[in-house]
Design a protein around this motif. Structure first.
Motif, PDB file in Angstrom:
ATOM      1  N   LEU A 199       0.844  -1.200   0.000  1.00 59.55           N
ATOM      2  CA  LEU A 199       0.000   0.000   0.000  1.00 59.55           C
ATOM      3  C   LEU A 199       0.878   1.249   0.000  1.00 59.55           C
ATOM      4  O   LEU A 199       0.643   2.193  -0.773  1.00 59.55           O
ATOM      5  CB  LEU A 199      -0.925   0.001   1.219  1.00 59.55           C
ATOM      6  CG  LEU A 199      -1.714   1.302   1.457  1.00 59.55           C
ATOM      7  CD1 LEU A 199      -2.686   1.564   0.315  1.00 59.55           C
ATOM      8  CD2 LEU A 199      -2.461   1.235   2.792  1.00 59.55           C
ATOM      9  N   ARG A 200       1.901   1.258   0.855  1.00 56.94           N
ATOM     10  CA  ARG A 200       2.785   2.427   0.923  1.00 56.94           C
ATOM     11  C   ARG A 200       3.586   2.602  -0.368  1.00 56.94           C
ATOM     12  O   ARG A 200       3.869   3.722  -0.784  1.00 56.94           O
ATOM     13  CB  ARG A 200       3.708   2.318   2.137  1.00 56.94           C
ATOM     14  CG  ARG A 200       2.989   2.629   3.450  1.00 56.94           C
ATOM     15  CD  ARG A 200       3.955   2.681   4.605  1.00 56.94           C
ATOM     16  NE  ARG A 200       4.323   1.362   5.089  1.00 56.94           N
ATOM     17  CZ  ARG A 200       5.561   0.961   5.348  1.00 56.94           C
ATOM     18  NH1 ARG A 200       6.579   1.772   5.136  1.00 56.94           N
ATOM     19  NH2 ARG A 200       5.794  -0.251   5.809  1.00 56.94           N
ATOM     20  N   ARG A 202       2.489   1.833  -3.366  1.00 54.24           N
ATOM     21  CA  ARG A 202       1.566   2.413  -4.345  1.00 54.24           C
ATOM     22  C   ARG A 202       1.271   3.875  -4.029  1.00 54.24           C
ATOM     23  O   ARG A 202       1.169   4.704  -4.937  1.00 54.24           O
ATOM     24  CB  ARG A 202       0.278   1.588  -4.375  1.00 54.24           C
ATOM     25  CG  ARG A 202       0.481   0.200  -4.968  1.00 54.24           C
ATOM     26  CD  ARG A 202      -0.813  -0.580  -5.133  1.00 54.24           C
ATOM     27  NE  ARG A 202      -1.310  -1.109  -3.879  1.00 54.24           N
ATOM     28  CZ  ARG A 202      -2.413  -0.703  -3.269  1.00 54.24           C
ATOM     29  NH1 ARG A 202      -3.144   0.270  -3.798  1.00 54.24           N
ATOM     30  NH2 ARG A 202      -2.802  -1.248  -2.127  1.00 54.24           N
ATOM     31  N   GLU A 203       1.148   4.198  -2.748  1.00 55.62           N
ATOM     32  CA  GLU A 203       0.890   5.588  -2.374  1.00 55.62           C
ATOM     33  C   GLU A 203       2.084   6.487  -2.701  1.00 55.62           C
ATOM     34  O   GLU A 203       1.915   7.701  -2.919  1.00 55.62           O
ATOM     35  CB  GLU A 203       0.547   5.673  -0.891  1.00 55.62           C
ATOM     36  CG  GLU A 203      -0.824   5.089  -0.552  1.00 55.62           C
ATOM     37  CD  GLU A 203      -1.185   5.221   0.915  1.00 55.62           C
ATOM     38  OE1 GLU A 203      -2.381   5.253   1.227  1.00 55.62           O
ATOM     39  OE2 GLU A 203      -0.252   5.267   1.755  1.00 55.62           O
ATOM     40  N   HIS A 245      -6.419   1.664   8.081  1.00 53.36           N
ATOM     41  CA  HIS A 245      -6.413   2.184   6.716  1.00 53.36           C
ATOM     42  C   HIS A 245      -7.793   2.270   6.068  1.00 53.36           C
ATOM     43  O   HIS A 245      -7.901   2.713   4.925  1.00 53.36           O
ATOM     44  CB  HIS A 245      -5.491   1.330   5.839  1.00 53.36           C
ATOM     45  CG  HIS A 245      -4.055   1.366   6.272  1.00 53.36           C
ATOM     46  ND1 HIS A 245      -3.254   2.464   6.069  1.00 53.36           N
ATOM     47  CD2 HIS A 245      -3.296   0.440   6.917  1.00 53.36           C
ATOM     48  CE1 HIS A 245      -2.033   2.208   6.559  1.00 53.36           C
ATOM     49  NE2 HIS A 245      -2.042   0.990   7.086  1.00 53.36           N
ATOM     50  N   LYS A 248      -9.166   1.987   2.170  1.00 60.19           N
ATOM     51  CA  LYS A 248      -8.103   1.569   1.265  1.00 60.19           C
ATOM     52  C   LYS A 248      -8.076   0.050   1.102  1.00 60.19           C
ATOM     53  O   LYS A 248      -7.422  -0.473   0.213  1.00 60.19           O
ATOM     54  CB  LYS A 248      -6.749   2.070   1.782  1.00 60.19           C
ATOM     55  CG  LYS A 248      -6.631   3.592   1.787  1.00 60.19           C
ATOM     56  CD  LYS A 248      -5.335   4.050   2.413  1.00 60.19           C
ATOM     57  CE  LYS A 248      -5.269   5.575   2.484  1.00 60.19           C
ATOM     58  NZ  LYS A 248      -4.037   6.057   3.145  1.00 60.19           N
TER      59      LYS A 248
END
Length: 352
Positions: A199-200, A202-203, A245, A248
């Motif tokens: 996730l991080r 992609r962010e 999160h 998300k």
């Protein structure tokens, strides 16, 4: 972290394999052997983070390390997966970092294919297909459930698909820049740490890529008790990630807890009917309340259908498959509901 911002990889970059282990005496030697046997002529090193195991894991790993200079052993006192991964990463030196689990075995061309994927896509992380296999009828049934869309469904790495951008990756082949920029795995997440790191990534603008050429053999837990413990803990930690999160997370993670709620409501309504407590209800209310059973009956039908149509297996494995599926779903769902209310706290996976 963006594909455009990552420096180009050399043709044959050095590769560091990181392996967190705890009580894996049955599988760890095979996992390390498949790494040593990789058909890749670039530089390689293996860093094994050993937790406080109570079986022969530590002695097996240290013996292997004594016989091969490519193997380094580091200690992981907490015994948690993310802390072990971070400890292993800290001891590596190469441009590409490959996560390996003790329950996994890489195909011989795994590393070469992964390097090609990173080079052609510019991905910060890539992963492939988790090919679950079993040795006993029970383990084979669990493996079938892992690979079935009725079982875990959702991610491409469980059931195979075309190469594509992905939400997460099974295990993962990372560019070192991921750990330099994002400080590695979240050590407060005992499960789900891979998804959270992806996730991080992609962010931060990085690309996570799925390539079905990357196949990893996975050996599931070997008993109903261990499956229940594993999936209950996984559900608790997924709820913790949802607490942190929120939206998300994919909506598919709500399916198991909704199943638990539906089955519970159906059981309560059936109990009231059997004890005659619904007789005093208005007819319209009784008719509406009976609809509570529809989702549960539909679920039972789906499981029965999946078991009945399972191919390439005998009656025993087919029957076990039909029992394993709801065991996974309900264990995960009850864990999720618990975690959503109380948080994960210090929950551990007792199946390890």
């Amino acid at each position: 972290m963006t594909p455009e911002g990552l420096p180009s990889l050399p043709e044959r970059p050095g590769v560091s394999y990181i392996v967190p282990v705890l009580n894996e005496a049955e599988h760890v030697a095979s996992a390390i052997t498949t790494v040593l046997d990789q058909d890749y002529d670039g530089e390689k090193e293996i860093v094994v983070a050993v937790g406080p195991s109570t079986d022969e894991t530590t002695s097996i790993v240290t013996t292997l390390a004594a016989g091969d200079p490519r193997i380094t052993v580091v200690e992981n006192p907490p015994g948690d997966t993310p802390s072990g991964l971070n400890a292993a990463v800290a001891a590596t030196q190469h441009a590409v970092i490959v996560r390996v689990d003790a329950h996994s075995e890489l195909t011989p061309d795994y590393t070469a294919a992964a390097i090609d994927t990173l080079q052609t896509t510019g991905a910060a992380n890539c992963g492939g297909l988790m090919v679950a296999r079993g040795k006993t009828p029970f383990q084979k049934a669990v493996a079938r459930a892992y690979m079935s869309k009725v079982g875990l469904g959702g991610p491409a790495y469980h059931s195979g698909d075309e190469p594509q951008e992905a939400e997460s990756a099974y295990l993962g082949v990372y560019r070192r820049e991921v750990f330099e920029a994002l400080s590695g795995f979240d050590s407060t997440l005992r499960r789900g740490q891979d998804w959270e790191l992806n996730l991080r990534i992609r962010e931060a603008g990085g690309l996570v890529w799925f390539d079905p050429r990357l196949e990893v053999t996975y050996w599931p837990r070997s008993s109903f008790k261990k499956i229940m413990q594993q999936f209950h803990a996984t559900g608790i930690w997924r709820a913790e990630i949802v607490r942190r999160h929120g939206s998300k997370n994919s909506l598919r993670y709500l399916a198991p807890p909704l199943l638990v709620v539906g089955v519970t409501a159906s059981a309560i309504e059936a109990s009231l009917q059997l004890t005659g407590k619904t007789r005093t209800w208005p007819r319209f209310v009784r008719r509406v309340s009976s609809l509570i059973h529809v989702p549960s009956l539909a679920y039972v039908s789906a499981i029965a259908g999946a078991a009945a149509t399972a191919k390439d297996c005998g009656p025993r494995e087919r029957a076990l498959f039909g029992i394993v599926l709801p065991t996974m779903h309900l264990s995960w769902g009850t864990g999720f509901l618990r975690g959503l209310v109380t948080g994960a706290g210090s929950t551990t996976d007792k199946s390890r």
